[in-house]
Design an enzyme around this catalytic site. Structure first.
Site, PDB file in Angstrom:
ATOM      1  N   GLU A 139     -37.675  22.019  38.671  1.00  0.00           N
ATOM      2  CA  GLU A 139     -36.756  23.249  38.615  1.00  0.00           C
ATOM      3  C   GLU A 139     -37.082  24.370  39.655  1.00  0.00           C
ATOM      4  O   GLU A 139     -37.516  25.117  39.076  1.00  0.00           O
ATOM      5  CB  GLU A 139     -37.738  23.963  37.448  1.00  0.00           C
ATOM      6  N   ASP A 157     -32.374  21.907  30.234  1.00  0.00           N
ATOM      7  CA  ASP A 157     -31.579  20.529  31.482  1.00  0.00           C
ATOM      8  C   ASP A 157     -29.769  21.790  31.803  1.00  0.00           C
ATOM      9  O   ASP A 157     -30.042  21.268  32.969  1.00  0.00           O
ATOM     10  CB  ASP A 157     -31.073  19.148  30.668  1.00  0.00           C
ATOM     11  N   ASP A 177     -38.373  28.578  42.727  1.00  0.00           N
ATOM     12  CA  ASP A 177     -38.361  27.629  41.465  1.00  0.00           C
ATOM     13  C   ASP A 177     -38.907  28.960  40.117  1.00  0.00           C
ATOM     14  O   ASP A 177     -39.099  30.530  40.587  1.00  0.00           O
ATOM     15  CB  ASP A 177     -40.155  27.653  41.758  1.00  0.00           C
ATOM     16  N   ILE A 178     -37.856  28.542  39.524  1.00  0.00           N
ATOM     17  CA  ILE A 178     -38.023  28.956  37.893  1.00  0.00           C
ATOM     18  C   ILE A 178     -39.379  29.305  37.512  1.00  0.00           C
ATOM     19  O   ILE A 178     -40.026  28.650  37.521  1.00  0.00           O
ATOM     20  CB  ILE A 178     -37.243  28.315  37.383  1.00  0.00           C
ATOM     21  N   ASN A 193     -38.707  24.787  28.105  1.00  0.00           N
ATOM     22  CA  ASN A 193     -38.893  23.195  27.290  1.00  0.00           C
ATOM     23  C   ASN A 193     -40.191  23.212  26.485  1.00  0.00           C
ATOM     24  O   ASN A 193     -38.747  22.479  24.959  1.00  0.00           O
ATOM     25  CB  ASN A 193     -39.597  23.039  28.438  1.00  0.00           C
TER      26      ASN A 193
HETATM   27  P1  GH3 Z   1     -44.431  28.730  37.599  1.00  0.00           P
HETATM   28  O1  GH3 Z   1     -43.878  30.358  37.139  1.00  0.00           O
HETATM   29  O2  GH3 Z   1     -45.892  29.011  37.976  1.00  0.00           O
HETATM   30  O3  GH3 Z   1     -43.522  28.309  38.317  1.00  0.00           O
HETATM   31  O4  GH3 Z   1     -44.209  27.860  35.666  1.00  0.00           O
HETATM   32  P2  GH3 Z   1     -43.959  26.690  35.744  1.00  0.00           P
HETATM   33  O5  GH3 Z   1     -44.134  26.321  34.198  1.00  0.00           O
HETATM   34  O6  GH3 Z   1     -42.374  27.058  35.707  1.00  0.00           O
HETATM   35  O7  GH3 Z   1     -44.102  25.502  36.143  1.00  0.00           O
HETATM   36  P3  GH3 Z   1     -44.346  23.882  36.112  1.00  0.00           P
HETATM   37  O8  GH3 Z   1     -44.483  23.783  37.139  1.00  0.00           O
HETATM   38  O9  GH3 Z   1     -46.019  24.383  34.952  1.00  0.00           O
HETATM   39  O10 GH3 Z   1     -43.754  23.144  34.812  1.00  0.00           O
HETATM   40  C1  GH3 Z   1     -42.276  23.303  35.504  1.00  0.00           C
HETATM   41  C2  GH3 Z   1     -42.051  22.261  34.388  1.00  0.00           C
HETATM   42  O11 GH3 Z   1     -40.582  21.145  34.554  1.00  0.00           O
HETATM   43  C3  GH3 Z   1     -43.170  21.267  34.004  1.00  0.00           C
HETATM   44  C4  GH3 Z   1     -41.678  20.097  33.682  1.00  0.00           C
HETATM   45  O12 GH3 Z   1     -41.759  19.417  32.676  1.00  0.00           O
HETATM   46  C5  GH3 Z   1     -40.290  20.938  33.855  1.00  0.00           C
HETATM   47  N1  GH3 Z   1     -38.937  19.603  34.429  1.00  0.00           N
HETATM   48  C6  GH3 Z   1     -38.941  18.980  35.298  1.00  0.00           C
HETATM   49  N2  GH3 Z   1     -37.635  18.106  35.760  1.00  0.00           N
HETATM   50  C7  GH3 Z   1     -37.019  18.739  34.556  1.00  0.00           C
HETATM   51  C8  GH3 Z   1     -36.182  18.351  33.486  1.00  0.00           C
HETATM   52  O13 GH3 Z   1     -35.506  17.638  34.577  1.00  0.00           O
HETATM   53  N3  GH3 Z   1     -35.902  18.827  32.727  1.00  0.00           N
HETATM   54  C9  GH3 Z   1     -36.766  19.565  31.918  1.00  0.00           C
HETATM   55  N4  GH3 Z   1     -35.562  20.110  31.072  1.00  0.00           N
HETATM   56  N5  GH3 Z   1     -37.472  19.813  32.771  1.00  0.00           N
HETATM   57  C10 GH3 Z   1     -37.984  19.582  33.803  1.00  0.00           C
HETATM   58 MG    MG Z   2     -41.898  27.243  38.004  1.00  0.00          MG
HETATM   59 MG    MG Z   3     -42.255  23.931  39.765  1.00  0.00          MG
END
Ligand code: GH3
Ligand code: MG
Ligand code: MG
Length: 307
Positions: A222, A196, A179-180, A187
Site C-alpha cells: 500500500e 483491493d 503510504d496509506i 482489510n
Molecule cells: P501504517 O499507517 O503504519 O502504514 O499502517 P498500515 O496498516 O497501513 O501498514 P502495515 O504495513 O502494517 O500493513 C499493510 C497492509 O497492507 C498489510 C497487508 O496485508 C496489506 N496489503 C498489502 N498488499 C495488499 C493487497 O494487494 N491487497 C490488499 N487488500 N491488502 C494488501
Molecule cells: Mg501503510
Molecule cells: Mg506500508
C-alpha cells in the site's frame, strides 16, 4: 462476406485520385472495413476517430503532405497500425531506407496486380497483430496488475534513468513516497476485496493528480512512489501536500458498508539537494516517510539537507 461475430479489421486507404481510391476500396472490402481519405490531412482526422485501425495504406505523392510524412505521424498516433505505401519506381531508394528505419513496413510498386495487393494486405494484417501483441506484452511487463499504475520493476528503471538525466542536465528530480495510513484496518474490518478496491481507487486518484511526464508506481503493498522530473523540492512539497489533502477528502465507495475515508503519509526527497544517486534518493524519501508516520501520519515530511 464476413459471417463471424468478429468485427472486420479496419484499413485506412489514402489517395488523392478518387478513381484509384474507389478501386482499392472495392478490392479490399470483403476482408476489411475500408475507410477512405483523399489527403494525408484527411487521413489524420480518420485516425483520431479510429485509433484501432489495423493498416494504413497510402499513396506517396499527393497534393499536400506526402504518404511518407503521413506514416511517420501514424507511428505515434496509431502505433499498432501496419504502414504500407504505394510508390513509383523513381522513389525506390527513399522507400528502402524508410523500411530500414521501420517508418514503413511494406511498399507496393505501381502499377500493382490485384492478387498481389490482397496478399500484401494479408501480410500487413499479420504485421499489425504482431505489433499489437508486442505492445500488450510490453505494457503488461511494466504495469501493476491490481492498480494499473506502473509496477516496481518499471519504477526501478525509471528512477535510475531520471536520476542520470537530472544530474546530466543540472535539473532537480523529486521523489515522493506515499503510504496509506492504517491500511491493515481496512482489510481487517471489510476484507481483502474491499482493501483491493481502495488500492485501485487511491492509485487512480494519484494518477489523475500529476502531470503526464510524472510517474506513479506501486512500490509495495500500500505504498506508492511518485517520480516528479524537473521539479524543485519546494514545489514538490506543495504538490505532495495538495495530494495528501485531496486523498483525505476522498470518499471511497465501500460495497460492504459506509463510504470509506483514509489518509496517507508522504516523504519527499530531491536530487541533487538530498542525494546524488537513485538509491540514496529512495532511502531519503523513505526516511522522510518513516518520520511522517512517527509524527502521527496524515502529513508530508521533507528530507533533511545533508550536513
Ligand atoms: P501504517 O499507517 O503504519 O502504514 O499502517 P498500515 O496498516 O497501513 O501498514 P502495515 O504495513 O502494517 O500493513 C499493510 C497492509 O497492507 C498489510 C497487508 O496485508 C496489506 N496489503 C498489502 N498488499 C495488499 C493487497 O494487494 N491487497 C490488499 N487488500 N491488502 C494488501
Ligand atoms: Mg501503510
Ligand atoms: Mg506500508
Amino acid at each position: 462476406m464476413n459471417t463471424t461475430s468478429q468485427p472486420m479489421p479496419k484499413i485506412l486507404c489514402v489517395d488523392d485520385d478518387s478513381t484509384v481510391l474507389a478501386a482499392t476500396a472495392r478490392l479490399l472490402r470483403d476482408d476489411f472495413e475500408v475507410i477512405k481519405a483523399t489527403s494525408a490531412e484527411d487521413a489524420l482526422k480518420h485516425i483520431d476517430l479510429h485509433p484501432d485501425v489495423a493498416i494504413v495504406l497510402t499513396d506517396q505523392k499527393m497534393g499536400g503532405m506526402t504518404g511518407m510524412d503521413l506514416l511517420t505521424k501514424v507511428q505515434d498516433k496509431a502505433p499498432d497500425a501496419a504502414r504500407v505505401i504505394f510508390t513509383g519506381q523513381i522513389e525506390l531508394g527513399v522507400m528502402a531506407e524508410a523500411v530500414n528505419t521501420s517508418r514503413i513496413h511494406r511498399f507496393i510498386l505501381k502499377p500493382w496486380e490485384n492478387d498481389y495487393l490482397r496478399l500484401q494486405m494479408a501480410e500487413a494484417l499479420s504485421i499489425h497483430r504482431g505489433l499489437k501483441e508486442r505492445r500488450l506484452l510490453q505494457s503488461l511487463s511494466v504495469t501493476d496488475a491490481l492498480t494499473q499504475v506502473r509496477n516496481r520493476r518499471y519504477f526501478q528503471d525509471q528512477i535510475s534513468v531520471e536520476s542520470e538525466r537530472a544530474l546530466r542536465h543540472g535539473r532537480t528530480l523529486t521523489l515522493v513516497m506515499a503510504d496509506i495510513d492504517h491500511f491493515k484496518n481496512i482489510n481487517d474490518e471489510f476484507g481483502h476485496f474491499v482493501g483491493d478496491t481502495v488500492l485501485k481507487a487511491v492509485a487512480q486518484h494519484l494518477q489523475h493528480q500529476v502531470r503526464s511526464i510524472d510517474t506513479i508506481a506501486r512500490y509495495g503493498g500500500e505504498e506508492f512512489a511518485l517520480i516528479l522530473p524537473d521539479t524543485p523540492f519546494e514545489n514538490a512539497m506543495k504538490v505532495a501536500e495538495r495530494i495528501r489533502e485531496s486523498i483525505a477528502n476522498m470518499e471511497i465507495k465501500n460495497p460492504e458498508g459506509p463510504d470509506l475515508h483514509l489518509t496517507i503519509s508522504m516523504g519527499v526527497a530531491s536530487l541533487p539537494d538530498h542525494a546524488r544517486t537513485a538509491n540514496d534518493l529512495i532511502s531519503n524519501a523513505d526516511a522522510a516517510l518513516y518520520q511522517a508516520k512517527r509524527q502521527g501520519r496524515n502529513q508530508t515530511v521533507g528530507a533533511l539537507a545533508p550536513k
